[in-house]
Write an enzyme that holds these catalytic residues in place. Structure first.
Site, PDB file in Angstrom:
ATOM      1  CG  ASP A 118      -2.016   1.007   1.173  1.00  0.00           C
ATOM      2  OD1 ASP A 118      -1.793   2.103   0.600  1.00  0.00           O
ATOM      3  OD2 ASP A 118      -3.111   0.724   1.676  1.00  0.00           O
ATOM      4  CG  ASP A 154       1.549  -0.267  -9.485  1.00  0.00           C
ATOM      5  OD1 ASP A 154       1.603  -0.631  -8.292  1.00  0.00           O
ATOM      6  OD2 ASP A 154       0.596   0.389  -9.940  1.00  0.00           O
TER       7      ASP A 154
END
Length: 214
Positions: A118, A154
């Site tokens: 996260d 990413d």
């Protein structure tokens, strides 16, 4: 990402204590007892649905692996994969990974994987990022002197933050990839579910490998 509730997940975990640990602090210093053989121990913090850790256990039978995940549903999905594979070198843990030093003794771990964590993009949530200095302190404590940290994402912002955080902590970078899937050694890469999804869309995958100074 929070998964939709699956009523079967918690009962499935309870029915398979041979594969899932729900009270990891009780095994601190004794994790090798959960495996068929005593081998170097590697952990993934935030394993999600378990694709990465299951495939790593298949690929490296000479290592023992632990997939750590706080979401019950995700752990249940990973457990289904393990019930099919029945890998003797894989254990799953359903618990919050923020208490790593409560679960592992110093020098008990050979390597740590952080995959698509996260990003917690807001500044007020910086301390929740898994590459924040307080987490690095825990990794350093539980890892052996020659242990390595691998991180993939990413999210460019999180990757740049992580490069700075690790550098400021004094870690040594072994290798850095700014577009992992455009490099020659990508065939050796074990993907997560998120990684496959994002890379198929043409998004660059960022990766680093680093270790702590002796």
């Amino acid at each position: 990402m929070r998964l939709r509730n699956k009523p079967w997940a918690k009962p499935l975990i309870q029915e398979n204590p041979q594969y899932v640990v729900t009270d990891p602090a009780t095994l601190r210093g004794n994790w090798q007892s959960r495996f068929e053989k005593e081998q170097p121990l590697y952990i993934e913090i935030g394993m999600g649905k378990g694709r990465f850790i299951v495939e790593m256990a298949k690929k490296y039978p000479e290592r023992n692996f632990i997939g750590l995940e706080m979401q019950t549903v995700a752990t249940g999905i990973a457990l289904k994969k393990q019930l099919e594979a029945k890998l003797p070198n894989l254990q799953l843990v359903c618990a919050n990974g923020s208490g790593l030093t409560e679960f592992f003794e110093p020098n008990e771990v050979s390597g740590i994987y952080l995959n698509f964590s996260d990003p917690w993009p807001k500044n007020r949530n910086e301390k929740r990022r898994l590459t924040y200095k307080s987490f690095l302190t825990q990794y350093e404590e539980v890892m052996q002197a020659d242990g390595h940290l691998e991180f993939k994402t990413d999210n460019r912002g999180l990757f740049e933050y992580s490069l700075t955080s690790l550098n400021n902590y004094g870690m040594v970078f072994d290798q850095v990839w700014l577009d992992l899937h455009q490099t020659p050694d990508v065939e050796d890469n074990v993907m997560t579910e998120y990684e496959e999804k994002f890379s198929q869309k043409g998004q660059p995958i960022y990766k680093l490998e680093a270790h702590f100074k002796a």
